[in-house]
Design an enzyme around this catalytic site. Structure first.
Site: not given
Ligand SMILES: *Cc1c(COP(=O)(O)O)cnc(C)c1O
Length: 488
Positions: A81, A133-134, A224, A267, A391, A458
């Site tokens: 943990y 970004f969303t 980011d 990613k 998108r 979306f």
């Molecule tokens: C995917 C993404 C996020 C969010 O990350 P999650 O792992 O999906 O929560 C934030 N910023 C960018 C540019 C992304 O592509």
């Protein structure tokens, strides 16, 4: 001089620096089955079951293939943990590649965005960034802030060949600082390889200038870093003076002038789940370690299993290898260039993680109110079982003040390429399917929204096809869904 020395150099392939050790069998479907599936899914590719997909280009998020070394790392999971040894390995890997002092694991990127937004944003604050970004924007708004776009204008023009369309417009940023006052700007959110602009990079020069300007006003800059490695590759390819730097060098330099980052490890980092918040400031890091316990888990796992942290630590090391990133982006460019050569309107230059079709140009007859990108993504699925995503206006949502639909300049269908998953032959199938649709755009009809979720619509919105003034309901399918295709 011999004749042969006058020949142009032989082009070198981007071919994969790995071979296949295990395969996942795919389920092949008929056109009939796909017509039924997309109707049941409300014409939203997010609602299709994955078993009905042939080539899944919905997202590059969490869809990468892990290496044998990463899988071996999964067996080394220390599921204690507190104080898991995998956490310390992860901390070391992040420090080495990204250079930040404090690492707080989170279950994925939005977990880190949530912590950062809650810690830094106060009601009435403004957070500038290079295109939204969303999830990032949503967390900023939930914390009481407002997002302000300060990306260069070229980013909104799908046909501009600007090599760094992710760049911040320093004039827009200065104007914003003068307008709202630096004390209302807790930080600037700087996205590398801007997702919504089509995977477009920022230059090292622009990143440095942006950090300088912000720091002069005591405004922090948080990266980011989700696709910072892909951004580093473009800097090496395109930025003068950077040709001979290594990818790890460039990545360190990108991070060095910023104050921390949020990261979706799903990613660049070649894992299926995970993320982190990284910070240099001791006091802020203490607060974040305090808050992570409330929402994610203890600060030495933050919502990740030990085995996942181990796979991530190894994945970070693999992600910055030059051979890997050259093949990754090479495959995306292969797809994009073939489409461009065939006259398909796509966002240029080709981005890092996918090819973005300009649906507004692909379907010029469809009004924006009928969501051309949503309609095109549905049609592509029916054509060949390739899953892409919208998108455009559906993703952009509604204006928080007026409640009206936002129609962004870009109305795109994203073909996102998972890392190390598909072959060149798969890319050829995608190309053939798109060319088929491109040759008969009149078969593709628009859609209208019949169910609209309140947040990030979306993902779960449902649609019905629209034919002229007649909206076909329920199981009825429009002509393009039923017409016998010419080639298959
Ligand atoms: C995917 C993404 C996020 C969010 O990350 P999650 O792992 O999906 O929560 C934030 N910023 C960018 C540019 C992304 O592509």
């Amino acid at each position: 001089m011999s004749e042969s020395t006058n020949h142009p150099p032989i082009a070198r392939s981007w071919a994969e620096p790995y071979k296949i050790k295990m395969v996942e069998l795919l389920h092949m479907t008929t056109r009939d089955q796909r017509e039924r599936a997309i109707t049941e899914a409300g014409f939203n590719t997010f609602l299709l079951p994955s078993k009905d997909i042939y080539i899944d280009l919905l997202t590059d998020s969490g869809t990468s293939a892990m290496s044998d070394r990463q899988w071996a790392g999964m067996m080394l999971g220390d599921e204690a943990y507190a104080g898991s040894r995998n956490f310390f390995h992860l901390e070391e890997a992040v420090r080495q590649a990204y250079g930040y002092r404090h690492i707080i694991p989170t279950h994925q990127g939005r977990g880190a965005e949530h912590l950062l937004s809650q810690l830094c944003i106060h009601s009435g604050d403004v957070v500038p960034g290079n295109m939204y970004f969303t999830t990032t924007k949503h967390h900023q708004e939930l914390a009481g802030g407002r997002f302000a776009d300060v990306i260069i204008d070229e980013a909104h023009d799908s046909q501009s060949d600007h090599p760094f369309k992710g760049n911040i417009d320093l004039d827009k940023l200065s104007r914003l600082i003068n307008e709202v006052g630096a004390d209302k700007i807790p930080y600037l959110s700087l996205e590398t390889n801007v997702n919504m602009a089509g995977g477009q990079p920022c230059s090292l020069e622009n990143i440095r200038a942006t950090c300088d300007l912000c720091h002069q006003h005591s405004i922090a800059v948080f990266l980011d870093a989700t696709r910072a490695v892909e951004n580093a590759f473009f800097i090496k390819q395109r930025e003068r003076g950077c040709e001979n730097l290594s990818i790890p060098d460039i990545l360190s330099q990108i991070c060095a002038c910023t104050d921390g980052c949020t990261m979706s490890a799903k990613k660049d980092s070649l894992v299926n789940i995970g993320g982190f918040l990284a910070l240099n400031d001791d006091e802020l890091a203490d607060k974040a370690r305090n808050l992570v316990v409330v929402y994610e888990g203890l600060h030495t796992y933050g919502g990740m299993a030990g085995r996942d942290m181990e796979a991530l630590a190894i994945g970070i090391g693999e992600s910055v290898q030059e051979d890997h990133i050259r093949a990754r982006i090479g495959q995306v460019e292969y797809l994009g260039e073939k489409l461009i050569n065939a006259g398909v309107p796509v966002v240029r230059p080709i981005g890092g993680h996918g090819v973005f079709i300009d649906a507004a140009r692909f379907l010029p007859e469809l009004p924006r109110e009928q969501f051309p990108a949503q309609a095109l993504a549905a049609a592509l699925y029916v054509e060949s079982g390739v899953r892409a995503m919208e998108r455009g206006a559906v993703s952009a949502g509604r204006d928080t003040e007026t409640g009206k639909n936002i129609f962004p300049a870009l109305e795109l269908v994203r073909l996102t390429i998972p890392r190390r998953v598909y072959t060149q032959a798969h890319m050829d199938v995608v190309i053939e399917s798109i060319l088929q649709l491109h040759s008969e755009p009149e078969r593709i009809v628009g859609v209208e929204m019949t169910y609209e979720p309140k947040y990030l619509r979306f993902f779960q919105a449902r649609f019905n096809p629209v034919v002229g003034d007649v909206v076909l309901r329920g199981s009825a399918t429009p002509e393009y869904m039923t017409a016998a295709p010419t080639s298959r």
